[in-house]
Design a protein around this motif. Sequence first.
Motif, PDB file in Angstrom:
ATOM      1  N   ALA A 255     100.873   8.812 -53.316  1.00  0.00           N
ATOM      2  CA  ALA A 255     101.318   7.457 -53.644  1.00  0.00           C
ATOM      3  C   ALA A 255     100.603   6.427 -52.777  1.00  0.00           C
ATOM      4  O   ALA A 255     100.264   5.322 -53.241  1.00  0.00           O
ATOM      5  N   CYS A 256     100.345   6.795 -51.525  1.00  0.00           N
ATOM      6  CA  CYS A 256      99.642   5.884 -50.612  1.00  0.00           C
ATOM      7  C   CYS A 256      98.212   5.633 -51.075  1.00  0.00           C
ATOM      8  O   CYS A 256      97.680   4.529 -50.903  1.00  0.00           O
ATOM      9  N   GLN A 257      97.578   6.637 -51.672  1.00  0.00           N
ATOM     10  CA  GLN A 257      96.228   6.442 -52.193  1.00  0.00           C
ATOM     11  C   GLN A 257      96.240   5.473 -53.382  1.00  0.00           C
ATOM     12  O   GLN A 257      95.382   4.589 -53.478  1.00  0.00           O
ATOM     13  N   ILE A 258      97.246   5.643 -54.270  1.00  0.00           N
ATOM     14  CA  ILE A 258      97.342   4.759 -55.444  1.00  0.00           C
ATOM     15  C   ILE A 258      97.534   3.314 -55.011  1.00  0.00           C
ATOM     16  O   ILE A 258      96.900   2.399 -55.540  1.00  0.00           O
ATOM     17  N   HIS A 259      98.397   3.115 -53.997  1.00  0.00           N
ATOM     18  CA  HIS A 259      98.767   1.744 -53.597  1.00  0.00           C
ATOM     19  C   HIS A 259      98.110   1.291 -52.291  1.00  0.00           C
ATOM     20  O   HIS A 259      98.506   0.273 -51.720  1.00  0.00           O
ATOM     21  N   LYS A 260      97.134   2.098 -51.814  1.00  0.00           N
ATOM     22  CA  LYS A 260      96.288   1.718 -50.671  1.00  0.00           C
ATOM     23  C   LYS A 260      97.100   1.341 -49.426  1.00  0.00           C
ATOM     24  O   LYS A 260      96.848   0.311 -48.791  1.00  0.00           O
ATOM     25  N   SER A 261      98.068   2.197 -49.090  1.00  0.00           N
ATOM     26  CA  SER A 261      98.902   1.953 -47.907  1.00  0.00           C
ATOM     27  C   SER A 261      98.472   2.862 -46.760  1.00  0.00           C
ATOM     28  O   SER A 261      98.762   4.065 -46.759  1.00  0.00           O
ATOM     29  N   VAL A 262      97.762   2.286 -45.796  1.00  0.00           N
ATOM     30  CA  VAL A 262      97.259   3.053 -44.656  1.00  0.00           C
ATOM     31  C   VAL A 262      98.408   3.478 -43.743  1.00  0.00           C
ATOM     32  O   VAL A 262      98.454   4.616 -43.249  1.00  0.00           O
ATOM     33  N   ASN A 263      99.367   2.572 -43.520  1.00  0.00           N
ATOM     34  CA  ASN A 263     100.459   2.821 -42.576  1.00  0.00           C
ATOM     35  C   ASN A 263     101.262   4.081 -42.962  1.00  0.00           C
ATOM     36  O   ASN A 263     101.409   5.020 -42.173  1.00  0.00           O
TER      37      ASN A 263
ATOM     38  N   ALA B 165     105.596   4.201 -58.328  1.00  0.00           N
ATOM     39  CA  ALA B 165     106.038   2.862 -58.754  1.00  0.00           C
ATOM     40  C   ALA B 165     105.772   1.805 -57.687  1.00  0.00           C
ATOM     41  O   ALA B 165     106.117   0.631 -57.870  1.00  0.00           O
ATOM     42  N   GLY B 166     105.189   2.218 -56.570  1.00  0.00           N
ATOM     43  CA  GLY B 166     104.869   1.265 -55.511  1.00  0.00           C
ATOM     44  C   GLY B 166     106.015   1.001 -54.557  1.00  0.00           C
ATOM     45  O   GLY B 166     105.912   0.144 -53.674  1.00  0.00           O
ATOM     46  N   LEU B 167     107.121   1.739 -54.697  1.00  0.00           N
ATOM     47  CA  LEU B 167     108.281   1.560 -53.812  1.00  0.00           C
ATOM     48  C   LEU B 167     108.128   2.468 -52.596  1.00  0.00           C
ATOM     49  O   LEU B 167     108.901   3.404 -52.355  1.00  0.00           O
ATOM     50  N   LEU B 168     107.098   2.184 -51.798  1.00  0.00           N
ATOM     51  CA  LEU B 168     106.750   3.061 -50.679  1.00  0.00           C
ATOM     52  C   LEU B 168     107.801   3.048 -49.578  1.00  0.00           C
ATOM     53  O   LEU B 168     108.089   4.090 -48.975  1.00  0.00           O
ATOM     54  N   ASN B 169     108.380   1.887 -49.305  1.00  0.00           N
ATOM     55  CA  ASN B 169     109.448   1.822 -48.290  1.00  0.00           C
ATOM     56  C   ASN B 169     110.636   2.674 -48.712  1.00  0.00           C
ATOM     57  O   ASN B 169     111.192   3.438 -47.906  1.00  0.00           O
ATOM     58  N   GLU B 170     111.001   2.557 -49.995  1.00  0.00           N
ATOM     59  CA  GLU B 170     112.137   3.339 -50.504  1.00  0.00           C
ATOM     60  C   GLU B 170     111.809   4.835 -50.485  1.00  0.00           C
ATOM     61  O   GLU B 170     112.673   5.657 -50.162  1.00  0.00           O
ATOM     62  N   ALA B 171     110.555   5.169 -50.806  1.00  0.00           N
ATOM     63  CA  ALA B 171     110.147   6.577 -50.812  1.00  0.00           C
ATOM     64  C   ALA B 171     110.229   7.162 -49.404  1.00  0.00           C
ATOM     65  O   ALA B 171     110.718   8.280 -49.209  1.00  0.00           O
ATOM     66  N   TRP B 172     109.764   6.385 -48.396  1.00  0.00           N
ATOM     67  CA  TRP B 172     109.789   6.886 -47.018  1.00  0.00           C
ATOM     68  C   TRP B 172     111.234   6.993 -46.517  1.00  0.00           C
ATOM     69  O   TRP B 172     111.591   7.968 -45.838  1.00  0.00           O
ATOM     70  N   ASP B 173     112.053   6.009 -46.857  1.00  0.00           N
ATOM     71  CA  ASP B 173     113.471   6.073 -46.466  1.00  0.00           C
ATOM     72  C   ASP B 173     114.146   7.299 -47.089  1.00  0.00           C
ATOM     73  O   ASP B 173     114.973   7.961 -46.453  1.00  0.00           O
ATOM     74  N   PHE B 174     113.781   7.597 -48.346  1.00  0.00           N
ATOM     75  CA  PHE B 174     114.337   8.768 -49.035  1.00  0.00           C
ATOM     76  C   PHE B 174     113.988  10.045 -48.263  1.00  0.00           C
ATOM     77  O   PHE B 174     114.836  10.923 -48.070  1.00  0.00           O
ATOM     78  N   ILE B 175     112.729  10.130 -47.808  1.00  0.00           N
ATOM     79  CA  ILE B 175     112.298  11.302 -47.041  1.00  0.00           C
ATOM     80  C   ILE B 175     113.096  11.421 -45.742  1.00  0.00           C
ATOM     81  O   ILE B 175     113.573  12.497 -45.377  1.00  0.00           O
ATOM     82  N   MET B 176     113.252  10.297 -45.052  1.00  0.00           N
ATOM     83  CA  MET B 176     113.942  10.309 -43.765  1.00  0.00           C
ATOM     84  C   MET B 176     115.423  10.680 -43.901  1.00  0.00           C
ATOM     85  O   MET B 176     116.037  11.192 -42.963  1.00  0.00           O
ATOM     86  N   GLN B 177     115.990  10.413 -45.083  1.00  0.00           N
ATOM     87  CA  GLN B 177     117.428  10.679 -45.283  1.00  0.00           C
ATOM     88  C   GLN B 177     117.707  12.039 -45.930  1.00  0.00           C
ATOM     89  O   GLN B 177     118.859  12.377 -46.213  1.00  0.00           O
ATOM     90  N   MET B 178     116.658  12.815 -46.161  1.00  0.00           N
ATOM     91  CA  MET B 178     116.851  14.127 -46.789  1.00  0.00           C
ATOM     92  C   MET B 178     117.714  15.025 -45.910  1.00  0.00           C
ATOM     93  O   MET B 178     117.524  15.055 -44.683  1.00  0.00           O
TER      94      MET B 178
END
Length: 811
Positions: free
Chosen positions: A618-626, A590-603
């Motif tokens: 998801a990064c490939q779909i939304h072209k997020s290199v970082n 859904a493009g919520l990459l910040n939320e996805a990464w925060d979810f991983i960090m809080q597991m």
Amino acid sequence: MSSQLVQVSTVPQIPNSPNSSHHRHFLSQRTYIPANVYEHPAALLLERCSSLKDLRHILPLVFKNGLYQEHLFQTKLVSLFCRYGSVVEAARVFEPIDDKLDVLYHTMLKGYAKVSDLDKALNFFVRMRYDDVEPVVYNFTYLLKVCGDEAELRVGKEIHGLLVKSGFSLDLFAMTGLENMYAKCRQVHEARKVFDRMPERDLVSWNTMVAGYSQNGMARMALEMVNRMCEENLKPSFITIVSVLPAVSALGSMSIGKEIHGYALRAGFDSLVNISTSLVDMYAKCGSLKTARQLFDGMLERNVVSWNSMIDAYVQNENPKEAMVIFQKMLDDGVKPTDVSVMGALHACADLGDLERGRFIHKLSTELDLDRNVSVVNSLISMYCKCKEVNIAASIFGKLQTRTLVSWNAMILGFAQNGRPIEALNYFSQMRTQTVKPDTFTYVSVITAIAELSVTHQAKWIHGVVMRNCLDKNVFVTTALVDMYAKCGAIITARLIFDLMSERHVTTWNAMIDGYGTHGIGKAALELFEEMQKCTVKPNGVTFLSVISACSHSGLVEAGLKYFHRMQEDYSIEPSMDHYGAMVDLLGRAGLLNEAWDFIMQMPVKPAVNVYGAMLGACQIHKSVNFAEKAAERLFELNPDDGGYHVLLANIYRAASMWEKVGQVRVSMLRQGLRKSPGCSMVEIKNEVHNFFSGSTAHPNSKKIYAFLEKLMCKIKEAGYVPDTNLVLGVEDDVKEQLLSSHSEKLAISFGLLNTTTGTTIHVRKNLRVCADCHNATKYISLVTRREIIVRDMQRFHHFKNGVCSCGDYW
């Protein structure tokens, strides 16, 4: 007299007749025989004999001292040989005897019954009649004990008739034997008739009926019999308790189990190892593994069955790791494993995917001489299949001299679950030619293979076979059919079968919900889940995984988050790593990459490969290199041998025009010897499956396919298709277009169009995710050819029709 005792290292052959030269030699060696043979040391040794090995060592002493013709020794030898299961040696003693006493006949018959040789036992019984030996009640009960399955029921009924004819119809011992025979032959109603006609009944009669009901899946009737016992002032024995506890397990009734446990404590049975073991088994099967373990740990004495029960308890309660701990402790305590122990441990290794320990147990089974036990070998086959060593499993199967239905089922399912459906179907075909009758499990395994193959024609064929065998009402088979049709792209047919089912298990609901999800029909999946919650079937972890995945494929983020929290709060289901991966996929797509990464960090647990893999996708779909670099760094640590993740990162760098980084990834792959799995697409035409690899010319019709594809590409360009040449690096634009047009799915679709009539739907199966260019091209192909094209990739289905894809370009 002690001077007559001799030590021998070899066992002489028992003479076949009293006139043999061997026999005469021993007669010539006769020494003093006391007037009372009971006082002879050989007689005392026979009394103390405790094994066949001991008996064979004492035998030369009997010959040496000329005692072989004495009735006492003849009777004793026949009895001991029969007791230790060597009826052949018993017969060698029995046959030469001139004046055979009736008791010797009765002993021989008992011996044949003991080794479960029904044919020889019946022949000997007939011989007794010819030799004018009057039958006694025990003769009939010996024969009844050998009748242990439905195939021997006819013989059992004949013995029943002889019993009545011989005047034993009122004999309590005989009638209890009959009752037991009918129960073992699964004729419990006949056993009950015998029981009800008894003029008197003892505790053994009642226990036999309780065990009969319990062992034949009639748990409530078993409990009713115990209640009737108590009403008639009969005190249940420890055998009653051991017989009824499996019925309690079958019902899953903890409250009744606790009542019986209380009675066992009051009666002083709790110290008996059989009672404690049965209680361990009951608590485990009633869902109280903790109580089962406490009982096990508190046992003052344990036999191998106790250990087996605890191992099985952990395996059945999906805790294979602890099952292996118990198995290892069993070995450390010096307890010799049985075939059941080994099978339980192999099941645990299979669930863990622990090949190393599986190999250890394989070696141990050989040392224990269990490698010829067909049940153990079947468990080995299943273990190797689940550990993805299906070739080793096939090798073991090939060496099996006696292949049971379970052996065939294990191999068919093994191939199906290891992505080798064609071999699974070949084995099924071989099995049928060898007149092995398939069962429900066989059909479920074959259906699983066809679901993996995703071939509609084969799906219809096996559905027809199932119907002809009257299994279309079986809940396990129909659930597999629902799953198969969904995976073959026929989601409407899957729902029709689902709606016609009179009984549905949780796996049935899961299959249909997951089917809707993979077809991108998220709303239908959620509607079905809401319907499920209104019935008595309780959702499990797989249900919620299917629901969250359905939300992910359809972009229903809020609904996915809601069900993830409800799973924990309303159903007390702890998320597995698969649930966490699905949630990252939901947010990331859904493009919520910040939320996805925060979810991983809080597991609360350490993220696994699937979690970071979802993030990288998801990064490939939304072209997020970082975020891609962060996810890739973790993936390369956790799974350094998978070249697919390196390629995914390189593609993300390429989309961002970071050519230097692209080069670095490729050099790294070359240095490590990593390669991407080649793209492969298959299409079924006229009952034959055709495989295509990207750029391949191996197909016999390659020239026609490429010529047709070239014209097709011109047509879709005229309709508005523009090749995405950015997906190809390092070559000129015209070469880029050529490489794109030779992708495996384009070749498969072209071959399908060439070989089917107008209006026929094309079904394509691909081993990887559909690339963006092929997805776009297939939309245009469906438009210009006016064909429906269904593509199943590694993640979901795409239904292309009139230039539109069912995924809404969200995949």
